[in-house]
Design a protein around this motif. Structure first.
Motif, mmCIF file in Angstrom:
data_model
loop_
_atom_site.group_PDB
_atom_site.id
_atom_site.type_symbol
_atom_site.label_atom_id
_atom_site.label_comp_id
_atom_site.label_asym_id
_atom_site.label_seq_id
_atom_site.Cartn_x
_atom_site.Cartn_y
_atom_site.Cartn_z
ATOM 1 N N GLY A 31 19.337 18.166 -51.773
ATOM 2 C CA GLY A 31 17.957 18.635 -51.774
ATOM 3 C C GLY A 31 17.309 18.324 -53.100
ATOM 4 N N ASP A 32 16.093 18.866 -53.299
ATOM 5 C CA ASP A 32 15.365 18.583 -54.527
ATOM 6 C C ASP A 32 15.572 19.642 -55.603
ATOM 7 O OD1 ASP A 32 13.987 20.614 -53.354
ATOM 8 O OD2 ASP A 32 12.052 19.614 -53.316
ATOM 9 N N GLY A 33 16.391 20.652 -55.340
ATOM 10 C CA GLY A 33 16.697 21.667 -56.338
ATOM 11 C C GLY A 33 15.726 22.830 -56.350
ATOM 12 N N ILE A 34 14.736 22.822 -55.461
ATOM 13 C CA ILE A 34 13.783 23.927 -55.394
ATOM 14 C C ILE A 34 14.138 24.797 -54.192
ATOM 15 C CG2 ILE A 34 11.369 24.576 -55.084
ATOM 16 C CD1 ILE A 34 10.624 21.943 -56.438
ATOM 17 N N VAL A 35 14.300 26.089 -54.453
ATOM 18 C CA VAL A 35 14.608 27.047 -53.390
ATOM 19 C C VAL A 35 13.290 27.493 -52.779
ATOM 20 C CG1 VAL A 35 15.638 29.276 -52.881
ATOM 21 C CG2 VAL A 35 16.678 27.796 -54.595
ATOM 22 N N ARG A 36 13.170 27.386 -51.466
ATOM 23 C CA ARG A 36 11.928 27.748 -50.784
ATOM 24 C C ARG A 36 12.128 29.002 -49.931
ATOM 25 N NH1 ARG A 36 11.721 22.372 -51.613
ATOM 26 N NH2 ARG A 36 9.734 21.540 -52.339
ATOM 27 N N LEU A 37 11.146 29.894 -50.001
ATOM 28 C CA LEU A 37 11.184 31.155 -49.264
ATOM 29 C C LEU A 37 10.175 31.073 -48.121
ATOM 30 C CD1 LEU A 37 11.079 33.239 -52.499
ATOM 31 C CD2 LEU A 37 13.040 33.085 -50.997
ATOM 32 N N HIS A 38 10.673 31.079 -46.897
ATOM 33 C CA HIS A 38 9.830 31.000 -45.701
ATOM 34 C C HIS A 38 9.835 32.351 -44.996
ATOM 35 C CE1 HIS A 38 9.789 26.535 -45.724
ATOM 36 N NE2 HIS A 38 10.998 26.678 -46.238
ATOM 37 N N ARG A 39 8.703 32.718 -44.404
ATOM 38 C CA ARG A 39 8.631 33.929 -43.588
ATOM 39 C C ARG A 39 8.635 33.496 -42.132
ATOM 40 N NH1 ARG A 39 4.905 36.994 -40.919
ATOM 41 N NH2 ARG A 39 5.325 39.210 -40.905
ATOM 42 N N GLU A 40 9.438 34.174 -41.336
ATOM 43 C CA GLU A 40 9.525 33.821 -39.922
ATOM 44 C C GLU A 40 9.600 35.074 -39.069
ATOM 45 O OE1 GLU A 40 12.971 31.780 -37.498
ATOM 46 O OE2 GLU A 40 11.872 30.299 -38.662
ATOM 47 N N THR A 41 8.888 35.059 -37.930
ATOM 48 C CA THR A 41 8.953 36.164 -36.975
ATOM 49 C C THR A 41 9.339 35.671 -35.591
ATOM 50 O OG1 THR A 41 6.603 35.922 -36.493
ATOM 51 C CG2 THR A 41 7.194 37.526 -38.188
ATOM 52 N N LYS A 42 9.364 34.375 -35.400
ATOM 53 C CA LYS A 42 9.629 33.791 -34.088
ATOM 54 C C LYS A 42 11.016 34.195 -33.568
ATOM 55 C CE LYS A 42 9.543 29.336 -31.769
ATOM 56 N NZ LYS A 42 9.369 27.904 -31.955
ATOM 57 N N GLY A 43 11.069 34.717 -32.360
ATOM 58 C CA GLY A 43 12.330 35.089 -31.734
ATOM 59 C C GLY A 43 12.920 36.383 -32.256
ATOM 60 N N ARG A 44 12.113 37.160 -32.993
ATOM 61 C CA ARG A 44 12.627 38.398 -33.579
ATOM 62 C C ARG A 44 11.759 39.607 -33.205
ATOM 63 N NH1 ARG A 44 13.739 34.247 -37.078
ATOM 64 N NH2 ARG A 44 15.884 34.174 -37.803
ATOM 65 N N LYS A 45 11.054 39.495 -32.100
ATOM 66 C CA LYS A 45 10.211 40.577 -31.573
ATOM 67 C C LYS A 45 9.199 41.070 -32.611
ATOM 68 C CE LYS A 45 13.746 42.029 -28.365
ATOM 69 N NZ LYS A 45 14.605 43.073 -27.880
ATOM 70 N N GLY A 46 8.624 40.143 -33.373
ATOM 71 C CA GLY A 46 7.591 40.487 -34.337
ATOM 72 C C GLY A 46 8.095 40.945 -35.685
ATOM 73 N N LYS A 47 9.379 41.162 -35.814
ATOM 74 C CA LYS A 47 9.940 41.599 -37.094
ATOM 75 C C LYS A 47 10.044 40.390 -38.021
ATOM 76 C CE LYS A 47 11.527 45.632 -35.405
ATOM 77 N NZ LYS A 47 11.471 46.943 -35.787
ATOM 78 N N GLY A 48 9.604 40.544 -39.239
ATOM 79 C CA GLY A 48 9.616 39.439 -40.183
ATOM 80 C C GLY A 48 10.928 39.337 -40.943
ATOM 81 N N VAL A 49 11.385 38.131 -41.136
ATOM 82 C CA VAL A 49 12.535 37.863 -41.990
ATOM 83 C C VAL A 49 12.141 36.757 -42.965
ATOM 84 C CG1 VAL A 49 14.276 38.523 -40.284
ATOM 85 C CG2 VAL A 49 13.580 36.155 -40.457
ATOM 86 N N THR A 50 12.830 36.719 -44.080
ATOM 87 C CA THR A 50 12.609 35.671 -45.061
ATOM 88 C C THR A 50 13.780 34.712 -44.999
ATOM 89 O OG1 THR A 50 11.394 37.188 -46.484
ATOM 90 C CG2 THR A 50 12.247 35.192 -47.493
ATOM 91 N N LEU A 51 13.482 33.435 -44.824
ATOM 92 C CA LEU A 51 14.491 32.389 -44.808
ATOM 93 C C LEU A 51 14.503 31.737 -46.180
ATOM 94 C CD1 LEU A 51 13.703 30.684 -41.395
ATOM 95 C CD2 LEU A 51 15.358 32.474 -41.862
ATOM 96 N N ILE A 52 15.667 31.680 -46.795
ATOM 97 C CA ILE A 52 15.815 31.065 -48.113
ATOM 98 C C ILE A 52 16.516 29.737 -47.906
ATOM 99 C CG2 ILE A 52 16.760 31.325 -50.424
ATOM 100 C CD1 ILE A 52 16.653 34.369 -49.954
ATOM 101 N N LYS A 53 15.776 28.646 -48.110
ATOM 102 C CA LYS A 53 16.301 27.307 -47.868
ATOM 103 C C LYS A 53 16.349 26.529 -49.174
ATOM 104 C CE LYS A 53 14.254 27.067 -43.266
ATOM 105 N NZ LYS A 53 13.355 26.316 -42.388
ATOM 106 N N GLY A 54 17.296 25.599 -49.260
ATOM 107 C CA GLY A 54 17.364 24.700 -50.402
ATOM 108 C C GLY A 54 18.265 25.165 -51.518
#
Length: 110
Positions: A31-54
């Motif tokens: 990867g490019d060395g930058i950690v990215r924080l994504h917010r996702e609710t899809k498939g989780r009945k509206g509950k938000g989770v944070t995806l930490i990628k990279g």
């Protein structure tokens, strides 16, 4: 036919005995060395989770980092396919924690 060929399914030969393959090292993610924080609710009945990628770490270090983040936020989560899932919408706090740990973090998405 070469018995040491990687595509060969030969495991034993009467000429050479048992054919041993060298264990493959666990590949370090790229990867490019930058950690990215994504917010996702899809498939989780509206509950938000944070995806930490990279995060460019091996699986053991990734699990240890996930555990540390979950404890500091007081939430649950998991590690799946090299992506840390933390059950919180507080991306700013996660960004600060990752920066304290020495990662270059960025909030991605809206």
């Amino acid at each position: 036919m070469n018995p040491r060929n990687k595509n060969s399914k030969l495991v034993y030969s009467t000429d050479m005995g048992r054919i041993k393959e060298a264990p493959e090292a666990a590949a370090t993610p790229e990867g490019d060395g930058i950690v990215r924080l994504h917010r996702e609710t899809k498939g989780r009945k509206g509950k938000g989770v944070t995806l930490i990628k990279g995060v460019l770490e091996k699986p053991d270090a990734l699990k240890a980092l996930a555990k540390k983040l979950k404890q500091q936020c007081g939430v649950g989560g998991s590690v799946k396919d090299g992506v840390i899932e933390i059950q919180t919408d507080d991306r700013q706090k996660l960004k600060e924690l990752l920066e304290k740990a020495g990662y270059s973090a960025k909030i991605a998405g809206g």
